[in-house]
Design a protein around this motif. Structure first.
Motif: not given
Length: 286
Positions: A167-195
């Motif tokens: 869940f999104v921690s106190h002090g962060y908005t849902k937009g913050d949480g969504l952005g963190a999940e988008i960027v974090g998953t981009f890093i993971l899946v991009y690494t999968v494609f490259s590897a």
């Protein structure tokens, strides 16, 4: 005369090495796999299809069991110094992905994550039939893994320490949480494609062996960065399994973020790698 013969033998024995970098990418020393069909009914009659699904189920079950149990152990400690802390949680997630991808890559591809499966599907690496089957098995495995943890911890402790749910921690908005999940998953899946890139596998024989390492390390680094924001999802099955077993409003209120964010991140990584890095659409036209 002897010296000239030695030069010829040496030239044949030690061929010129291909330079690394852009020059290495000019020669087509590999075969690009043809795009997977959208529907492949023949898969449903193959044992290897079901074996791959079972491998995804077991791998995701083990992933949730170890990682959620680690989170629970950290949460129940009187202070951070008496537990492995955030770094230990990140290592648990990254280390398990490294181990499980290594174990299952030759059977199912070692996805262990609906976002990874979705990204590879968009890149036409697997059929829709297989993608849907994998995602279902991953979610079932995650639910069972979190359920076993709850059985060990007991209802009271499991609910007290929030069951490892995202869940999104106190002090962060849902937009913050969504952005963190988008960027974090981009890093993971991009690494999968490259590897797992076909061209790199053909050029560098060590790449397939080392592929699980950068993938696991990417998971570790993303967790270090985003645990304080969302607890780090980047894996809809992991978030779903913990949410279903915990089953409290706080987990469900933000749950959409842990599906929408990872799927957007996976789609962006697929488009970036296939279109920009590999330029596959342009090669097809040529």
């Amino acid at each position: 005369m002897e010296r000239e013969e030695d030069v010829k033998v040496g030239a044949q024995k030690f061929s010129e090495r291909q330079a690394l970098g852009t020059g290495a990418q000019s020669d087509k020393d590999y075969k690009e796999a043809p795009p997977a069909p959208l529907f492949e009914p023949g898969e449903l009659k193959s044992w290897s299809f079901y074996r791959a699904g079972i491998a995804e189920f077991v791998a995701t079950f083990l992933f949730l069991y170890i990682t959620v149990l680690t989170v629970m152990g950290v949460n129940r400690s009187p202070n951070r110094c008496s537990s492995v802390g955030i770094q230990g949680i990140a290592w648990a997630f990254g280390g398990m992905i490294f181990a499980l991808v290594y174990c299952t890559a030759g059977i199912s591809g070692g996805h262990i994550n609906p976002a990874v499966t979705f990204g590879l599907f968009l890149a036409r690496k697997l059929s829709l039939t297989r993608a849907v089957f994998y995602i279902v098995m991953q979610c079932l495995g995650a639910i069972c893994g979190a359920g076993v943890v709850k059985g060990f911890e007991g209802n009271a402790r499991y609910e007290l320490y929030k069951g490892g749910a995202n869940f999104v921690s106190h002090g962060y908005t849902k937009g913050d949480g969504l952005g963190a999940e988008i960027v974090g998953t981009f890093i993971l899946v991009y690494t999968v494609f490259s590897a797992t890139d076909a061209k790199r596998n053909a050029r560098d024989s060590h790449v397939p062996i080392l592929a699980p390492l950068p993938i696991g390390f990417a998971v570790f680094l993303v967790h270090l960065a985003t645990i304080p924001i969302t607890g780090t999802g980047i894996n809809p099955a992991r978030s779903l399994g913990a949410a279903i077993i915990y089953n409290r409003d706080r987990a469900w209120d933000d749950h959409w973020i842990f599906w929408v964010g990872p799927f957007i991140g996976a789609a962006l990584a697929a488009v970036y790698h296939q279109t920009v890095i590999r330029a596959i659409p342009f090669k097809t036209r040529g």
